[in-house]
Design a protein around this motif. Structure first.
Motif, PDB file in Angstrom:
ATOM      1  N   UNK A 241     -36.817 -26.913 -20.389  1.00  0.00           N
ATOM      2  CA  UNK A 241     -36.660 -27.749 -21.335  1.00  0.00           C
ATOM      3  C   UNK A 241     -37.240 -29.114 -21.052  1.00  0.00           C
ATOM      4  N   UNK A 242     -38.030 -29.994 -22.102  1.00  0.00           N
ATOM      5  CA  UNK A 242     -38.691 -31.244 -21.678  1.00  0.00           C
ATOM      6  C   UNK A 242     -39.582 -31.094 -20.403  1.00  0.00           C
ATOM      7  N   UNK A 243     -40.574 -30.367 -20.705  1.00  0.00           N
ATOM      8  CA  UNK A 243     -41.532 -29.895 -19.861  1.00  0.00           C
ATOM      9  C   UNK A 243     -42.306 -31.324 -19.905  1.00  0.00           C
ATOM     10  N   UNK A 244     -43.053 -31.700 -18.450  1.00  0.00           N
ATOM     11  CA  UNK A 244     -43.974 -33.029 -18.536  1.00  0.00           C
ATOM     12  C   UNK A 244     -45.061 -32.433 -18.967  1.00  0.00           C
ATOM     13  N   UNK A 245     -45.623 -33.388 -19.930  1.00  0.00           N
ATOM     14  CA  UNK A 245     -47.142 -33.118 -20.464  1.00  0.00           C
ATOM     15  C   UNK A 245     -48.162 -32.484 -20.192  1.00  0.00           C
ATOM     16  N   UNK A 246     -48.273 -32.775 -18.615  1.00  0.00           N
ATOM     17  CA  UNK A 246     -49.211 -32.052 -17.997  1.00  0.00           C
ATOM     18  C   UNK A 246     -49.080 -30.608 -17.638  1.00  0.00           C
ATOM     19  N   UNK A 247     -47.785 -30.112 -17.888  1.00  0.00           N
ATOM     20  CA  UNK A 247     -47.409 -28.625 -17.872  1.00  0.00           C
ATOM     21  C   UNK A 247     -47.373 -28.050 -19.090  1.00  0.00           C
ATOM     22  N   UNK A 248     -47.588 -28.474 -20.154  1.00  0.00           N
ATOM     23  CA  UNK A 248     -47.386 -27.888 -21.328  1.00  0.00           C
ATOM     24  C   UNK A 248     -48.445 -26.844 -21.912  1.00  0.00           C
ATOM     25  N   UNK A 249     -48.552 -25.907 -21.326  1.00  0.00           N
ATOM     26  CA  UNK A 249     -49.463 -24.888 -21.661  1.00  0.00           C
ATOM     27  C   UNK A 249     -48.948 -23.463 -20.906  1.00  0.00           C
ATOM     28  N   UNK A 250     -49.194 -22.334 -21.464  1.00  0.00           N
ATOM     29  CA  UNK A 250     -48.696 -21.021 -20.668  1.00  0.00           C
ATOM     30  C   UNK A 250     -49.329 -20.997 -19.265  1.00  0.00           C
ATOM     31  N   UNK A 461     -33.313 -21.826 -11.285  1.00  0.00           N
ATOM     32  CA  UNK A 461     -32.322 -22.068 -12.143  1.00  0.00           C
ATOM     33  C   UNK A 461     -31.464 -23.202 -11.698  1.00  0.00           C
ATOM     34  N   UNK A 462     -31.117 -23.144 -10.178  1.00  0.00           N
ATOM     35  CA  UNK A 462     -30.315 -24.080  -9.370  1.00  0.00           C
ATOM     36  C   UNK A 462     -31.500 -25.292  -8.918  1.00  0.00           C
ATOM     37  N   UNK A 463     -32.356 -25.131  -8.864  1.00  0.00           N
ATOM     38  CA  UNK A 463     -33.409 -26.450  -8.171  1.00  0.00           C
ATOM     39  C   UNK A 463     -33.667 -27.493  -9.212  1.00  0.00           C
ATOM     40  N   UNK A 464     -33.813 -28.730  -8.787  1.00  0.00           N
ATOM     41  CA  UNK A 464     -33.990 -29.770  -9.575  1.00  0.00           C
ATOM     42  C   UNK A 464     -35.639 -30.183  -9.594  1.00  0.00           C
ATOM     43  N   UNK A 465     -36.197 -29.951 -10.772  1.00  0.00           N
ATOM     44  CA  UNK A 465     -37.701 -29.956 -10.765  1.00  0.00           C
ATOM     45  C   UNK A 465     -38.236 -31.285 -10.933  1.00  0.00           C
ATOM     46  N   UNK A 466     -37.572 -32.321 -11.201  1.00  0.00           N
ATOM     47  CA  UNK A 466     -38.069 -33.601 -11.560  1.00  0.00           C
ATOM     48  C   UNK A 466     -37.170 -34.576 -11.280  1.00  0.00           C
ATOM     49  N   UNK A 467     -37.607 -35.848 -10.918  1.00  0.00           N
ATOM     50  CA  UNK A 467     -36.744 -37.070 -10.518  1.00  0.00           C
ATOM     51  C   UNK A 467     -36.099 -37.622 -11.959  1.00  0.00           C
ATOM     52  N   UNK A 468     -36.641 -37.407 -13.124  1.00  0.00           N
ATOM     53  CA  UNK A 468     -36.069 -37.953 -14.344  1.00  0.00           C
ATOM     54  C   UNK A 468     -35.066 -37.192 -14.858  1.00  0.00           C
ATOM     55  N   UNK A 469     -33.896 -37.539 -15.077  1.00  0.00           N
ATOM     56  CA  UNK A 469     -32.775 -36.805 -15.850  1.00  0.00           C
ATOM     57  C   UNK A 469     -33.241 -36.083 -17.065  1.00  0.00           C
ATOM     58  N   UNK A 470     -32.824 -34.932 -17.203  1.00  0.00           N
ATOM     59  CA  UNK A 470     -33.293 -33.866 -18.465  1.00  0.00           C
ATOM     60  C   UNK A 470     -34.612 -33.561 -18.368  1.00  0.00           C
ATOM     61  N   UNK A 471     -35.380 -33.867 -17.549  1.00  0.00           N
ATOM     62  CA  UNK A 471     -36.983 -33.568 -17.531  1.00  0.00           C
ATOM     63  C   UNK A 471     -37.148 -32.309 -16.674  1.00  0.00           C
ATOM     64  N   UNK A 472     -37.847 -31.548 -17.077  1.00  0.00           N
ATOM     65  CA  UNK A 472     -38.065 -30.216 -16.295  1.00  0.00           C
ATOM     66  C   UNK A 472     -36.666 -29.374 -16.081  1.00  0.00           C
ATOM     67  N   UNK A 473     -35.899 -29.536 -16.904  1.00  0.00           N
ATOM     68  CA  UNK A 473     -34.636 -28.924 -16.617  1.00  0.00           C
ATOM     69  C   UNK A 473     -34.580 -27.339 -16.966  1.00  0.00           C
ATOM     70  N   UNK A 474     -34.079 -26.555 -15.935  1.00  0.00           N
ATOM     71  CA  UNK A 474     -34.169 -25.200 -16.410  1.00  0.00           C
ATOM     72  C   UNK A 474     -32.718 -24.617 -16.222  1.00  0.00           C
ATOM     73  N   UNK A 493     -33.449 -37.095 -27.401  1.00  0.00           N
ATOM     74  CA  UNK A 493     -32.712 -38.093 -28.394  1.00  0.00           C
ATOM     75  C   UNK A 493     -32.292 -37.394 -29.427  1.00  0.00           C
ATOM     76  N   UNK A 494     -33.072 -36.180 -30.159  1.00  0.00           N
ATOM     77  CA  UNK A 494     -32.571 -35.541 -31.377  1.00  0.00           C
ATOM     78  C   UNK A 494     -31.510 -34.565 -30.779  1.00  0.00           C
ATOM     79  N   UNK A 495     -31.288 -33.941 -29.817  1.00  0.00           N
ATOM     80  CA  UNK A 495     -30.355 -32.984 -29.352  1.00  0.00           C
ATOM     81  C   UNK A 495     -29.234 -33.961 -29.238  1.00  0.00           C
ATOM     82  N   UNK A 496     -29.181 -35.028 -28.612  1.00  0.00           N
ATOM     83  CA  UNK A 496     -27.837 -35.815 -28.465  1.00  0.00           C
ATOM     84  C   UNK A 496     -27.356 -36.282 -29.745  1.00  0.00           C
ATOM     85  N   UNK A 497     -28.290 -36.668 -30.641  1.00  0.00           N
ATOM     86  CA  UNK A 497     -27.678 -37.178 -32.029  1.00  0.00           C
ATOM     87  C   UNK A 497     -27.134 -36.154 -32.722  1.00  0.00           C
ATOM     88  N   UNK A 498     -27.911 -35.004 -32.680  1.00  0.00           N
ATOM     89  CA  UNK A 498     -27.248 -34.087 -33.450  1.00  0.00           C
ATOM     90  C   UNK A 498     -25.961 -33.488 -33.046  1.00  0.00           C
TER      91      UNK A 498
END
Length: 881
Positions: A241-250, A461-474, A493-498
């Motif tokens: 989830x929350x894939x950085x923009x530079x990796x948003x393709x198959x 699934x147990x590796x942290x892939x990004x320094x920003x919380x919730x980004x590149x979360x597996x 934000x939409x997830x947290x609000x929901x």
């Protein structure tokens, strides 16, 4: 009397005052002399026990006569297992279902099934512990009443403790004459040494609970790891989830993970796309296919060409009309899918060369631990993508021109909007949508990555892939059939609000639900009904048996009211943004369990004096604790009633499958039934009887958690409850062992993911029960026994803290040693079962036809429909001339 008051301490006076006032207000005194608690409990047992016996007898007859309905897994070939193959005799199946081991049930009924059955077994064992406690609790409570013990009560409940206007009365235990009341803690006089038995019983029951839970962790960890190493797509896939923009393709996502791990260990990647328009087209095509298939069946079975009317009042031939509509939709869907695939290829062209080189060279795992097969096909490289793009050059050029036109026009409009206004920009966007076509193909920021190695998947699934919380979360992926695609790629934000809105809606509903629950609970007393219904008192005098019958109204209404909860709370859970039904069901279980504990346990316990004490509680909130502690011992009758009604009635309906059979009969009447396929296909969401049902685990677990809560509290203050719950858990075990082996499908097996939530709820129930017991013991003026219960709560908190450190985590992930062994074992396994499983379903089928209608048929009927249209046009021209 005055001397006694003068010697009493202020704390003692307050406790005695609250004890006396609340016990007088509690429901135990509201019971008319004509209907004692024992009579109500026996009456409930006779009524609902008889209903269950009638249902059980009917089930035994229907089981032999309609095996497809009541032993589905023994009749349908693909569902037959070694356990369900033999249906056994009318009663021989009862002992037989208990001979199957946990391993056999795990293999043939699923992990979720054995987890539920073991929870029932845990409840059965705790009930046995409660019965053991009863051997010394019953004599202790029975002989714990000292009628000479004075209880000091002030004339005014709101009077200051220095008020001297007080009187002394005999202890209320002297007025308890019913057998159920006399063996409960309410029969023990305040300050008597007999209260020590309650403290000892608490240590035994809660100590046993912690020991049993620890044993269950060992068992669940072993079987959970077995399940997570099975060859299933979800065991080899992670959700990103929350894939950085530079990796948003198959291609970019695939090469990123290949650069982190090994090229061969990462099988494929799929980034979700916004394809709402395409999904609508696919749904429309499915409806047309269903209509066309039924029309063809009418022609083949009944021997005539079906016709139907259109909104203009014209009569049309169904098969040619639906065939033409299907061909049009197939052409549109095919074009849209190819456009989306082309957009994906264009996006994949931008894969950085250094990322590709890293995916060829860098590896964090040894090749020995991967299961890649050299003969397996790999994902297309960048060069192959470029060749594909060249092949579709015209389409790519057209797409680029459309995109450039859109961007240029949007920029122009944005500039104009600065002076003219946002309304013109919105109108321009709408016009552009009409000119340039669908907006499908927008990339979302989430997707799925499938691995060929269990070891690498668990590392990922147990590796942290990004320094920003919730980004590149597996996280572990749900099963493909359980993916909620509408929630894939939602912003954080939409997830947290929901989530917050859903929690707020749940709390508001819980507060509102208190009103009907309190009202229905109050109906359990005949005195309250006499106040509500004029003339009832005279009817009771003429017909005394009506009192026992009316006492059954409250538990039955509570059971019916509780049955509405899953429908309401499921709506809230769906708004929380869950990616799969497994996490959605875990959230539903938590809500249902807490809802039932609050409403059925606490509100029911307080209902007798809640409304009359609201003003005092508002002024003194701590009074709610006192009220709860004094009301609970008096509510044993109400809870025994509820458990009996819920258990006997629920098990009877479960065996007869009445709701399922009724809905299947409705489906048979209103749905298409011309062919075997039509008879076996759901219609308007209603399943036919030939489709296997799936177990509703969240509601069943929530009911069981409520039983645990009742057992933990009342086994120490009213030991008769342990006997009732022993029957309850035993009956549930018989019924659901049969249902899970012979009736239910294993398609919704989530690997026991509800287990962790259920265990945490159980531990929470233990803590709440211990706090409640401390309050009850202190109100009995037993200071030392109450203080000695505090270490028990401390031990429970430490136990929960210890489990949270590693135990839950170990059940969630498979150890590397186990993964490596399984990878070596599966080195030559065919991985085709993993490919394309997490592709959005709307993108999987460009052209589709019903089973009884081929592409060649569509050409013939399309030509026929075209000829009819030409004849109509020719006739119109002739008329005009």
């Amino acid at each position: 009397m005055e001397d006694h008051h003068d010697e009493a301490s202020p704390l003692l006076l307050v406790l005695q005052k609250e004890l006396r006032r609340n016990l007088v207000d509690s429901e135990i005194d509201a019971i008319p002399d004509s209907v004692s608690p024992s009579e109500v409990i026996v009456s409930t047992f006779k009524i609902y026990g008889s209903i269950f016996l009638v249902c059980f007898a009917m089930f035994l007859v229907l089981r032999a006569k309609f095996p497809l309905v009541y032993t589905y897994n023994s009749r349908v070939l693909k569902h037959i297992t070694p356990l369900s193959r033999n249906r056994h005799g009318s009663l021989q199946w009862i002992p037989r279902v208990f001979t199957y081991t946990d391993d056999e049930i795990f293999q043939h009924c699923g992990m979720a099934a054995i987890v539920y059955l073991r929870f029932l077994r845990l409840g059965f064992k705790l009930s046995l512990v409660g019965i053991f406690n009863s051997f010394f609790l019953i004599p202790s409570n029975l002989y714990g009443c000292n009628p000479a013990t004075p209880v000091v009560v002030t004339d005014d409940a709101t009077t200051n403790i220095t008020n001297t206007n007080t009187t002394a009365t005999k202890d209320i235990c002297a007025s308890l004459t019913d057998r159920v009341e006399k063996i409960a803690l309410s029969h023990v006089s305040p300050g008597e040494e007999n209260i020590w038995a309650t403290t000892v019983a608490a240590y035994i029951i809660f100590g046993s609970a912690m020991y049993f839970i620890f044993q269950e962790f060992e068992w669940f960890t072993e079987y959970r790891h077995k399940f997570c190493t099975q060859p299933r797509p979800d065991n080899y896939t992670v959700y990103v989830s929350h894939i950085p923009e530079e990796y948003r393709s198959d291609g970019k996502l695939l090469h990123y993970f290949r650069s982190i791990f090994t090229k061969d260990a990462v099988l494929e990647a799929s980034v979700a796309m916004d394809i709402s328009n395409l999904e609508k087209k696919v749904q429309e095509r499915a409806k047309v296919m269903e209509k066309l298939e039924h029309a063809v069946n009418i022609r083949n079975v009944k021997g005539f060409e079906p016709k139907h009317g259109n909104p203009l009042g014209e009569t049309l031939e169904s098969i040619p009309t639906f065939a033409a509509e299907l061909n049009t939709l197939n052409d549109e869907i095919k074009v849209q899918i190819e456009e989306i695939e082309n957009k994906k290829m264009i996006q994949d062209q931008d894969v950085p060369s250094d990322l590709v080189e890293q995916s060829e060279q860098v590896s964090l795992v040894d090749d020995e631990n991967t299961t890649a097969n050299d003969n397996q096909s790999q994902e297309p490289s960048v060069s192959s993508i470029e060749e594909e793009v060249k092949h579709h050059g015209k389409l790519s050029t057209l797409t680029k021109n459309i995109t450039s036109f859109r961007n240029l026009t949007l920029d122009t409009m944005k500039g104009a909007a600065g002076t003219v206004g946002g309304t013109i920009l919105n109108s321009a966007n709408m016009a552009l949508n009409l000119i340039t076509g669908s907006q499908d193909g927008t990339v979302r920021d989430a997707g799925f990555v499938t691995f060929s190695s269990l070891l690498v998947k668990n590392q990922c699934v147990q590796t942290i892939h990004h320094s920003t919380p919730f980004t590149f979360y597996t996280m572990n992926a749900p099963r493909p059939r359980d993916v909620v695609w509408g929630n894939v790629g939602k912003s954080h934000k939409e997830q947290q609000l929901s989530y917050l809105l859903a929690q707020g809606a749940t709390i508001a509903t819980c507060l509102f639900w208190t009103i009907p629950v309190s009202f229905l609970s109050s109906l359990s007393e005949v005195e309250k009904l006499q106040e509500l219904i004029p003339g009832l008192e005279k009817a009771l005098v003429k017909n005394p048996w009506l009192a026992s019958l009316l006492a059954q109204l409250s538990p039955l209404m509570l059971v019916l009211l509780t049955s509405l909860l899953p429908v309401i709370l499921t709506v809230y859970c769906k708004k929380e943004g869950h990616i799969g039904s497994d996490t959605l069901h875990a959230s539903l279980l938590t809500k249902l369990a807490m809802f039932m504990i609050v409403q059925i346990f606490f509100v029911q316990a307080l209902s007798g004096s809640l409304f009359s004490s609201l003003a005092e509680i508002a002024e003194k909130p701590t009074l709610a604790v006192t009220l709860l502690a004094t009301s609970l011992p008096a509510q044993v009758k109400a809870f025994i009633q509820y458990v009996q009604v819920q258990n006997f009635l629920g098990c009877g309906l479960e065996l007869l499958r009445i709701p399922r059979v009724v809905m299947a009969l409705i489906r048979e009447r209103i749905g298409p039934n011309l062919t075997e396929k039509e008879r076996s296909t759901p219609y308007m969401g209603i399943l036919p009887i030939t489709e296997p049902a799936e177990m509703e685990y969240p509601m069943l677990f929530a009911e069981m958690i409520l039983y645990f809560m009742i057992n933990l509290v009342y086994s120490c203050i009213a030991p008769i409850m342990s006997y009732i719950l022993l029957v309850c858990f035993g009956l549930l075990s018989v019924v659901f062992r049969h249902q899970l082996i012979y009736t239910y499908s294993t398609e919704n097996d989530d690997g026991g993911k509800l287990w962790s939530s259920a265990i945490m709820l159980l531990i929470t129930c233990m803590i709440v029960s211990e706090l409640t017991l401390i309050g009850i013991v202190f109100l009995k003026l037993a200071f030392i026994p109450g203080v000695l219960l505090v270490p028990l709560i401390v031990c429970t908190f430490l136990f929960a803290s210890y489990l949270k450190q590693q135990h839950f985590k170990v059940t969630e992930f498979v150890p590397s040693t186990v993964c490596a062994v399984m990878d070596r074992k599966n080195r030559n396994m065919d991985l085709d079962f993993l490919k394309g499983e997490y592709k959005q379903s709307a993108l999987t089928e460009k052209i589709a036809y019903p089973d009884n209608f081929t592409k060649e048929d569509s050409v013939v009927y399309a030509k026929k429909a075209s000829d009819v249209d030409e004849d109509i046009e020719h006739a119109v021209v002739v008329d005009e001339n």
